[in-house]
Design a protein around this motif. Structure first.
Motif, PDB file in Angstrom:
ATOM      1  N   ASN A 186       0.855  -1.176   0.000  1.00 27.26           N
ATOM      2  CA  ASN A 186       0.000   0.000   0.000  1.00 27.26           C
ATOM      3  C   ASN A 186       0.897   1.233   0.000  1.00 27.26           C
ATOM      4  N   PRO A 187       0.822   2.079  -1.035  1.00 25.48           N
ATOM      5  CA  PRO A 187       1.738   3.227  -1.097  1.00 25.48           C
ATOM      6  C   PRO A 187       1.490   4.253   0.001  1.00 25.48           C
ATOM      7  N   TYR A 188       0.325   4.239   0.619  1.00 23.78           N
ATOM      8  CA  TYR A 188       0.037   5.223   1.666  1.00 23.78           C
ATOM      9  C   TYR A 188       0.665   4.847   3.004  1.00 23.78           C
ATOM     10  N   THR A 189       1.120   3.599   3.150  1.00 30.09           N
ATOM     11  CA  THR A 189       1.789   3.209   4.383  1.00 30.09           C
ATOM     12  C   THR A 189       3.294   3.494   4.340  1.00 30.09           C
ATOM     13  N   ARG A 249       7.701   7.748  -0.795  1.00 31.17           N
ATOM     14  CA  ARG A 249       6.653   7.963  -1.795  1.00 31.17           C
ATOM     15  C   ARG A 249       7.100   8.983  -2.830  1.00 31.17           C
ATOM     16  N   GLN A 250       7.810  10.029  -2.391  1.00 27.28           N
ATOM     17  CA  GLN A 250       8.282  11.050  -3.315  1.00 27.28           C
ATOM     18  C   GLN A 250       9.365  10.495  -4.237  1.00 27.28           C
ATOM     19  N   PRO A 302       6.738   9.432   3.708  1.00 25.24           N
ATOM     20  CA  PRO A 302       6.569  10.440   2.651  1.00 25.24           C
ATOM     21  C   PRO A 302       7.781  10.589   1.733  1.00 25.24           C
TER      22      PRO A 302
END
Length: 62
Positions: free
Chosen positions: A5-8, A14-15, A11
């Motif tokens: 899950n990319p939201y876990t 993810r960037q 930051p």
């Protein structure tokens, strides 16, 4: 296999993932032109890796 899950992710990771997915395709195109002009084993290997990464980002493997 568990889907990531990319939201876990943190930051900063993810960037980095977002920047890499936008940058890998133009670099692969440039490397493709370079491989056509100066075909060496190293260039073909790098082009294969870049094509794999572009497909992996497009299909959400990473």
């Amino acid at each position: 296999m568990k889907k990531i899950n990319p939201y876990t992710l943190p930051p900063w990771l993810r960037q980095i993932r977002a920047v890499a997915s936008q940058v890998v395709l133009p670099i692969a195109i440039f490397q493709g032109f370079r491989t056509i002009i100066f075909p060496t084993t190293f260039d073909v290997l790098i082009l294969g890796i870049l094509i794999f990464l572009a497909c992996a980002f497009h299909l959400d493997w990473f």
